[in-house]
Design a protein around this motif. Structure first.
Motif, short mmCIF file in Angstrom:
data_model
loop_
_atom_site.label_atom_id
_atom_site.label_comp_id
_atom_site.label_asym_id
_atom_site.label_seq_id
_atom_site.Cartn_x
_atom_site.Cartn_y
_atom_site.Cartn_z
N HIS A 185 1.08 -65.48 -101.29
CA HIS A 185 0.58 -66.06 -102.54
C HIS A 185 -0.35 -67.22 -102.21
O HIS A 185 -0.03 -68.08 -101.39
N ALA A 186 -1.49 -67.24 -102.86
CA ALA A 186 -2.48 -68.28 -102.61
C ALA A 186 -3.34 -68.45 -103.86
O ALA A 186 -3.50 -67.52 -104.65
N ALA A 187 -3.88 -69.65 -104.02
CA ALA A 187 -4.75 -69.92 -105.17
C ALA A 187 -5.76 -70.99 -104.80
O ALA A 187 -5.44 -71.95 -104.09
N VAL A 188 -6.98 -70.80 -105.30
CA VAL A 188 -8.02 -71.83 -105.22
C VAL A 188 -8.46 -72.09 -106.66
O VAL A 188 -9.00 -71.20 -107.32
N ALA A 189 -8.22 -73.30 -107.14
CA ALA A 189 -8.45 -73.63 -108.55
C ALA A 189 -9.51 -74.71 -108.69
O ALA A 189 -9.54 -75.67 -107.93
N ALA A 190 -10.38 -74.53 -109.69
CA ALA A 190 -11.43 -75.52 -109.96
C ALA A 190 -11.67 -75.59 -111.46
O ALA A 190 -11.67 -74.56 -112.15
N TRP A 191 -11.87 -76.80 -111.98
CA TRP A 191 -12.15 -77.02 -113.41
C TRP A 191 -13.58 -77.50 -113.58
O TRP A 191 -14.09 -78.28 -112.78
N GLN A 192 -14.20 -77.04 -114.65
CA GLN A 192 -15.53 -77.53 -115.02
C GLN A 192 -15.67 -77.46 -116.53
O GLN A 192 -15.45 -76.39 -117.12
N ASN A 193 -15.96 -78.59 -117.13
CA ASN A 193 -16.14 -78.67 -118.59
C ASN A 193 -14.92 -78.13 -119.33
O ASN A 193 -15.04 -77.41 -120.33
N GLY A 194 -13.74 -78.46 -118.83
CA GLY A 194 -12.50 -78.08 -119.50
C GLY A 194 -12.10 -76.63 -119.31
O GLY A 194 -11.15 -76.16 -119.95
N LYS A 195 -12.79 -75.92 -118.43
CA LYS A 195 -12.48 -74.51 -118.18
C LYS A 195 -12.04 -74.34 -116.72
O LYS A 195 -12.64 -74.92 -115.81
N LEU A 196 -11.02 -73.51 -116.53
CA LEU A 196 -10.46 -73.27 -115.21
C LEU A 196 -10.98 -71.96 -114.64
O LEU A 196 -10.94 -70.92 -115.30
N THR A 197 -11.46 -72.02 -113.40
CA THR A 197 -11.72 -70.82 -112.61
C THR A 197 -10.73 -70.83 -111.46
O THR A 197 -10.63 -71.83 -110.73
N ILE A 198 -10.00 -69.73 -111.29
CA ILE A 198 -8.99 -69.69 -110.24
C ILE A 198 -9.09 -68.36 -109.49
O ILE A 198 -9.12 -67.29 -110.09
N TYR A 199 -9.19 -68.49 -108.18
CA TYR A 199 -9.14 -67.33 -107.29
C TYR A 199 -7.69 -67.18 -106.87
O TYR A 199 -7.14 -68.05 -106.17
N SER A 200 -7.05 -66.10 -107.30
CA SER A 200 -5.62 -65.97 -107.09
C SER A 200 -5.25 -64.50 -107.01
O SER A 200 -5.59 -63.72 -107.91
N GLY A 201 -4.59 -64.10 -105.94
CA GLY A 201 -4.17 -62.71 -105.81
C GLY A 201 -3.18 -62.34 -106.90
O GLY A 201 -2.11 -62.94 -107.00
N THR A 202 -3.52 -61.36 -107.73
CA THR A 202 -2.66 -61.01 -108.85
C THR A 202 -2.77 -59.53 -109.16
O THR A 202 -3.83 -58.92 -108.99
N GLN A 203 -1.69 -58.96 -109.66
CA GLN A 203 -1.70 -57.57 -110.09
C GLN A 203 -2.24 -57.40 -111.50
O GLN A 203 -2.57 -56.29 -111.91
#
Length: 728
Positions: A185-203
């Protein structure tokens, strides 16, 4: 055909969650508890804070903001509903107690080692063997899991068993198992202008976005999950766990991207596992082998692993049935969750072992016993099956395997120092599909995109989407560009947001591709007759034919058409029809196994394995065979190796690493003979395909155990089957 994502994966071009590196990114390293029950008294963070590169340390006294809970109905039951760092109470060994965020992963890890935690420790309730002596009724969750099943409602199962002419009643135990997918399990999370972009292994990217949004207190539209490649999941990435939550919350608080990667040892505790179970099976028959009574009583750590509900009602015909689940509540163990064929794998081991024991007691061939109790409709609701050819699986499998050469006398066949035995079992797995939405888009370069917010956890969805799109649009498959693993892609609603789960992704997505392709072709034809620059403007009868628009003596490819009309794209969305609930749907297989056991060391080895599968239409035989082979090995791993070992005194998982937690490697297996019957199930879907991702693992352990009995005369009812048990 080969997987279209294969080259990217084997060359390293495929980017998994933790492969993403963003500007100004920082790293989180989780710290876990070293007691199994108790409370944090104090935490000395001084040395850690003074270490180089440390930006922040999150603890129960300084935790990032979580504003909501995981949304019902599934996530709170199948994942850890308690927020990470929620309080100072310790519920299990390996629980997250802190997270250090630093400029580099090395600085975060080294600082984490400097944190000194003082606990008040209590004796943990971590022994399943002790806890199962005093089980309790399962909690009421609104899900059908854990609810008793009887046929008829007033059945006295003990009386029915006592009235049977031949009886078997035994208990079968299965230890905890852990997903241990290649990609942790891993995640890379970043916020910009109140919105979240997250790279995360998921089904399920859409479900992951919804769960993150709910816990973080933002709108689902403000969370963008990107997960095109998933390095294995087995159910462990179907729901949202602490690493992704902590990465997202810390990134918001620090206004910097945050990467969190779970260590292999942490993977055993912070992201779920298959619960231990103990199943008592009672089977009673007439002397001719017809079942009179089935008793299936299970005790498990969690309702997630409910083998009775998931397994027994769909296998064999009997007038008296009693199925129930009890749980061991409030144990100091990590959270249980779904794992490949949840309930079905455990239930099939117990049921198919008990059926083999009954066949021995009756002096009857195991296949003959199964055919005498063959179900044509579901046992409880009496729904007819949409398509069932399990009888052919038995017949074809027996012939391919050479079942007629099996000795009915255990321990009768030897080959030098090896005792040789043959065993078989049945595999049945419910099939289904959701109504989902796909978008098909034509582009000027002559390619077409087929997009849906599903996932490919290694099961081949990239390839199936491309193949189905090519079929629907009548173009070569290399002109199809599948798009998936992105929460921003189409999704129909809450019934299909969980993506690649339940062996239902192919049967869910492919019908919607056919609908979307038809809609997109209609839009393309309309564009051809109306758009400025089209050579077919005003043509009365334009048709789509193999990627070309034909009419009025003119033929133009769709790429050329869009180029001439200066149009970036033409496409449409399509939503598949809901499933017809008048029938029951399942996939089937018959497993045949040869085992060789060394008479001196007790070492059990896999000799041969044949499985014959009835799973509807097989859309891509190469990847389908790969899925069945992987599933069989998954089940054989339970039979031969896998066991999470919990120290009763501490609650620690003592083999939380890949040196001591054993998994099969190439030397432990052999070429597996897989044969598909390939009977399309058009009641389930227009493509006729049913799910197979989990089918292979169902019943595989029982086939191995039954072969061990045939080889040695020793019946092992507690997995895994290891030399010490065979030599005892």
């Amino acid at each position: 055909m080969d997987r279209i994502d294969a080259r990217a994966k084997v060359t390293g071009a495929a980017k998994y969650a933790s492969d993403h590196n963003l500007p100004a990114m920082v790293y989180g390293h989780m710290v876990t508890s070293t007691i199994g029950n108790g409370r944090i008294v104090s935490m000395d963070l001084s040395a850690a804070r003074a270490a180089g590169g440390v930006i922040e340390i999150y603890t129960p006294g300084n935790r990032p903001a979580f504003r909501g809970t995981l949304p019902p109905p599934l996530a709170p039951v199948f994942a850890e509903a308690r927020h990470p760092l929620a309080d100072s109470e310790i519920h299990y060994y390996g629980q997250i107690v802190a997270m250090v965020v630093a400029e580099t992963i090395e600085q975060a890890r080294d600082a984490a080692a400097l944190i000194k935690v003082t606990y008040t420790a209590l004796p943990p309730k971590s022994s399943f063997e002790d806890a199962k002596q005093n089980p309790a009724d399962p909690p009421v969750t609104g899900l059908p899991l854990g609810q008793p099943i009887k046929k008829p409602q007033d059945v006295d199962i003990e009386t029915a068993l006592a009235a049977s002419q031949v009886r078997v009643e035994e208990t079968y135990d299965i230890p905890p198992r852990h997903h241990n997918m290649m990609e942790p399990h891993a995640a890379v999370a970043a916020w910009q202008n109140g919105k979240l972009t997250i790279y995360s292994g998921t089904q399920g990217p859409a479900a992951h976005a919804l769960e993150l949004a709910t816990v973080l207190g933002v709108q689902p539209a403000d969370v963008h999950v990107i997960s095109p490649y998933v390095g294995g999941a087995f159910g462990g990435k179907a729901f949202t766990w602490a690493p992704a939550l902590l990465a997202a919350a810390a990134a918001l608080a620090l206004a910097r991207p945050v990467k969190v990667v779970t260590s292999r040892e942490q993977l055993f505790t912070v992201t779920g596992h298959r619960a231990a179970s103990s199943q008592t099976f009672g089977l009673g028959t007439h002397r001719d082998g017809r079942l009179n009574a089935i008793k299936h009583h299970t005790t498990s750590q969690s309702i997630v692993e409910d083998p009775g509900y998931r397994t027994t009602p769909k296998y064999y015909l009997a007038p008296n049935v009693d199925i129930r689940l009890m749980v061991t509540p409030d144990m100091n163990l990590p959270t249980a969750t779904i794992m490949r064929a949840p309930g079905d794998e455990a239930g099939s081991f117990a049921l198919e072992s008990a059926m083999d024991e009954l066949a021995v007691r009756l002096g009857m061939d195991p296949i003959e016993l199964r055919m005498k109790n063959y179900l044509e409709s579901t046992l409880i609701e009496a729904k007819p099956y949409s398509s069932k050819h399990l009888d052919a699986c038995y017949r074809v499998g027996a012939e391919r395997f050479g079942w007629s050469r099996r000795s009915t006398q255990p321990a009768a066949v030897t080959d030098g120092d090896w005792q040789v035995g043959l065993g078989m079992s049945t595999a049945i797995l419910d099939s289904g599909r959701a109504s989902t939405t796909v978008r098909v888009t034509f582009r000027p370069n002559g390619t077409a995109t087929v997009g849906c917010a599903t996932s490919d956890a290694g099961t081949g969805m990239w390839t199936i989407m491309a193949m189905t799109g090519a079929r629907a649009l009548e173009v070569p498959v290399d002109r199809i560009r599948p798009a998936l693993g992105d929460s921003g892609l189409p999704v129909a609603g809450n019934n299909d947001i969980y993506g690649a789960v339940g062996s239902a992704a192919t049967s869910t997505v492919t019908p919607a591709i056919l609908v979307a392709a038809k809609e997109a072709i209609g839009k393309l034809v309309e564009h051809a007759t109306t758009a400025a620059g089209s050579p077919l403007v005003g043509a009365g009868d334009v048709r789509y034919d193999g990627g070309r628009l034909v009419g009025a003596g003119t033929s133009v490819g769709f790429g050329e058409l869009l180029t001439l009309t200066r149009t970036a794209e033409v496409g449409a969305q399509g939503t598949s029809a809901p499933l017809d609930e008048s029938h029951a749907y399942a996939s089937y297989a018959a497993h045949f196994c040869e085992v060789r056991v060394n008479r001196w060391t007790g070492d059990p080895r896999l000799g041969r394995f044949t499985t014959v599968v009835d799973a509807g239409a097989i859309l891509n035989a190469k990847t389908a065979r790969n899925q069945i082979t992987g599933g069989v090995l998954f089940g054989l791993a339970a039979a031969m190796f896998e066991e999470g070992k919990v120290e009763g005194a501490t609650g620690r998982i003592s083999n939380a690493n890949l040196a001591d937690y054993l998994l099969p490697v190439n030397a432990d297996t052999t070429e597996i003979d897989v044969h598909f019957l390939d009977h399309p199930d058009t009641r389930l879907s227009p493509t006729g395909a049913r799910g197979i991702g989990e089918l292979g693992t169902v019943g595989a352990a029982a086939a191995f155990a039954n072969a061990v009995y045939n080889a040695t005369g020793k019946r092992i009812r507690t997995l895994p089957i290891t030399p010490d048990k065979l030599l005892a």
